[in-house]
Design a protein around this motif. Structure first.
Motif, PDB file in Angstrom:
ATOM      1  N   THR A 102     -17.137 -15.085  32.748  1.00 52.67           N
ATOM      2  CA  THR A 102     -16.630 -13.717  32.874  1.00 52.67           C
ATOM      3  C   THR A 102     -17.640 -12.694  32.368  1.00 52.67           C
ATOM      4  N   VAL A 103     -18.218 -12.956  31.208  1.00 58.95           N
ATOM      5  CA  VAL A 103     -19.194 -12.018  30.645  1.00 58.95           C
ATOM      6  C   VAL A 103     -20.380 -11.850  31.587  1.00 58.95           C
ATOM      7  N   HIS A 104     -20.863 -12.947  32.147  1.00 62.92           N
ATOM      8  CA  HIS A 104     -22.011 -12.842  33.050  1.00 62.92           C
ATOM      9  C   HIS A 104     -21.644 -12.147  34.361  1.00 62.92           C
ATOM     10  N   GLN A 105     -20.429 -12.335  34.822  1.00 58.49           N
ATOM     11  CA  GLN A 105     -19.999 -11.608  36.022  1.00 58.49           C
ATOM     12  C   GLN A 105     -19.925 -10.106  35.748  1.00 58.49           C
ATOM     13  N   ILE A 106     -19.409  -9.754  34.584  1.00 59.25           N
ATOM     14  CA  ILE A 106     -19.353  -8.335  34.213  1.00 59.25           C
ATOM     15  C   ILE A 106     -20.766  -7.772  34.080  1.00 59.25           C
ATOM     16  N   PHE A 146     -25.136  -4.348  36.138  1.00 65.67           N
ATOM     17  CA  PHE A 146     -26.453  -4.272  36.780  1.00 65.67           C
ATOM     18  C   PHE A 146     -26.354  -3.531  38.120  1.00 65.67           C
ATOM     19  N   LYS A 147     -25.282  -3.792  38.845  1.00 69.01           N
ATOM     20  CA  LYS A 147     -25.088  -3.116  40.132  1.00 69.01           C
ATOM     21  C   LYS A 147     -25.048  -1.601  39.940  1.00 69.01           C
ATOM     22  N   LEU A 148     -24.330  -1.158  38.911  1.00 69.66           N
ATOM     23  CA  LEU A 148     -24.249   0.281  38.641  1.00 69.66           C
ATOM     24  C   LEU A 148     -25.596   0.836  38.191  1.00 69.66           C
ATOM     25  N   VAL A 149     -26.320   0.068  37.380  1.00 72.20           N
ATOM     26  CA  VAL A 149     -27.656   0.496  36.943  1.00 72.20           C
ATOM     27  C   VAL A 149     -28.549   0.731  38.155  1.00 72.20           C
ATOM     28  N   ILE A 150     -28.545  -0.205  39.085  1.00 69.15           N
ATOM     29  CA  ILE A 150     -29.386  -0.089  40.281  1.00 69.15           C
ATOM     30  C   ILE A 150     -29.016   1.149  41.088  1.00 69.15           C
ATOM     31  N   ARG A 151     -27.726   1.383  41.258  1.00 69.23           N
ATOM     32  CA  ARG A 151     -27.295   2.565  42.017  1.00 69.23           C
ATOM     33  C   ARG A 151     -27.811   3.852  41.367  1.00 69.23           C
ATOM     34  N   GLU A 152     -27.685   3.941  40.046  1.00 65.47           N
ATOM     35  CA  GLU A 152     -28.136   5.150  39.350  1.00 65.47           C
ATOM     36  C   GLU A 152     -29.653   5.306  39.450  1.00 65.47           C
ATOM     37  N   LEU A 153     -30.385   4.212  39.256  1.00 65.22           N
ATOM     38  CA  LEU A 153     -31.843   4.293  39.294  1.00 65.22           C
ATOM     39  C   LEU A 153     -32.354   4.642  40.689  1.00 65.22           C
ATOM     40  N   GLU A 162      -6.561  -9.436  42.376  1.00 64.07           N
ATOM     41  CA  GLU A 162      -6.365 -10.881  42.551  1.00 64.07           C
ATOM     42  C   GLU A 162      -7.653 -11.574  42.969  1.00 64.07           C
ATOM     43  N   GLU A 163      -8.430 -10.905  43.832  1.00 65.85           N
ATOM     44  CA  GLU A 163      -9.704 -11.489  44.268  1.00 65.85           C
ATOM     45  C   GLU A 163     -10.660 -11.662  43.084  1.00 65.85           C
ATOM     46  N   ILE A 164     -10.708 -10.645  42.225  1.00 69.76           N
ATOM     47  CA  ILE A 164     -11.590 -10.712  41.055  1.00 69.76           C
ATOM     48  C   ILE A 164     -11.158 -11.827  40.111  1.00 69.76           C
ATOM     49  N   LEU A 165      -9.862 -11.919  39.868  1.00 69.90           N
ATOM     50  CA  LEU A 165      -9.357 -12.892  38.899  1.00 69.90           C
ATOM     51  C   LEU A 165      -9.462 -14.330  39.391  1.00 69.90           C
ATOM     52  N   ALA A 166      -9.775 -14.505  40.668  1.00 72.24           N
ATOM     53  CA  ALA A 166      -9.906 -15.860  41.222  1.00 72.24           C
ATOM     54  C   ALA A 166     -11.349 -16.359  41.190  1.00 72.24           C
TER      55      ALA A 166
END
Length: 372
Positions: free
Chosen positions: A40-44, A49-56, A15-19
């Motif tokens: 929505t596309v830019h939020q995704i 990007f968050k996952l990319v940073i974690r992996e790098l 619900e938090e995401i969809l708001a």
């Protein structure tokens, strides 16, 4: 006490995401479908990007260790491959964005000004984390600096600028860590600090360059045989001689002025050649996978930039960006110039076929067991 049963919506925060797709309005019900799609596309994208940073960061931290644990290289390759796939997902989003026509986008584009995708602090973080050199950055337009673009219109610090400053202070970059790791690569069984290491590395490079020269001579002979005129023959001779000189300049790091830095860069490039040339050796098998994964990762990011440029051109043409940048021209320039792992790409130009490689010394050092 029994733990409360977990629900999908509580764990994922559905619900938090969809708001969060309301943009500047009170609710996304006030917005057209195209604007909600854009948000929505830019939020995704930012979540990817968050996952990319974690992996790098994880990969960088492993390579920052000395020595790098050999058993960790499989995890490194997995992290780099995952990051490559994340950029493929990011590139795939542009096809969805292209379902929006120019007129559809112009209906809400004015709301964005002077905001811009250039204000994605996480994308700037990724560039810094990878090791993009400041000298390669393309000016954004009237903002003048990618750092300034993340501050408020009044020039005050923001959460975005603070995020970037923390990343700039978080060293080393992945490129720096990779370079240090490559520099320590055993070449013909010799490592930095060993007696005569510089001489061993130089001897390997000279033998390699001699083999490379022979291969070029062979290729030149074939090419000249099919030349249509004497002028073509002369052009071919010049071209192959230029390639020969370029290989020597690259492997001996003659493009680097400072002697100590030149020696270090030459050893790094020698390591890349050695890893690629003798990749079947057990000790070099995973390093070669790392090198290949780095190329795939950067290729994925370059494709992402190029795909972004084509999507923008298709939707809004070559008009000035909302942030005052050159728009598509800026995106095209970043796709061409934002390279990090230049040496890893360049070494492909000087690689040799297996039959032409110089003899390997101390094969047993690399875990090779000869057939009986």
């Amino acid at each position: 006490m029994a733990r409360k049963a977990t629900t999908y919506w509580d764990y994922i925060k559905t619900e938090e995401i969809l708001a969060l797709q309301n943009g500047l309005g009170e609710s996304d019900t006030e917005l057209a479908n195209d604007e909600v799609l854009f948000i929505t596309v830019h939020q995704i994208d930012e979540l990817w990007f968050k996952l990319v940073i974690r992996e790098l960061v994880s990969v960088r931290d492993l390579f920052a260790k000395e020595p790098v644990p050999e058993q960790a290289l499989a995890a490194v390759v997995r992290g780099l491959r995952r990051t490559e796939l994340l950029f493929k997902q990011l590139s795939a989003h542009f096809e969805l964005m292209e379902t929006m026509t120019t007129r559809d986008y112009l209906a809400f584009r004015e709301k964005l000004s002077p905001a811009s995708g250039f204000q994605s602090a996480q994308l700037r973080e990724i560039e810094v984390l990878l090791g993009l050199e400041e000298s390669r950055r393309v000016a954004l337009g009237y903002e003048g600096s990618y750092k300034r673009a993340l501050r408020s219109p009044e020039g005050d610090a923001t959460a975005a600028s603070d995020r970037l400053e923390r990343r700039l202070a978080d060293t080393p970059s992945l490129k720096e860590a990779i370079d240090d790791w490559l520099w320590r690569t055993p070449i013909q069984g010799s490592t930095p600090g060993d007696e005569g290491d510089a001489e061993t590395v130089r001897a390997f490079l000279e033998a390699y360059l001699e083999a490379h020269s022979s291969e070029l001579e062979r290729a030149s002979t074939y090419a000249q045989h099919d030349a249509l005129s004497e002028a073509d023959v002369e052009r071919l001779k010049v071209r192959y001689e230029k390639e020969r000189a370029s290989a020597r300049r690259f492997l001996l790091a003659e493009d680097v002025d400072e002697p100590e830095e030149r020696a270090q860069r030459s050893r790094i490039r020698a390591a890349l050649v050695f890893i690629e040339s003798y990749r079947e050796l057990p000790l070099l098998a995973w390093p070669r996978e790392v090198v290949d994964a780095l190329v795939s990762l950067e290729q994925g990011m370059l494709i992402f930039r190029q795909r972004h440029a084509r999507m923008v051109e298709r939707v809004i043409g070559r008009r000035t960006g909302t942030g005052g940048s050159a728009g598509v021209d800026y995106l095209d320039r970043t796709a061409l110039t934002y390279r990090v792992f230049d040496d890893i790409w360049a070494v492909r130009t000087v690689q040799l076929r297996e039959a032409a490689l110089p003899p390997l010394a101390r094969a047993a050092f690399y875990g090779l067991v000869a057939d009986n």
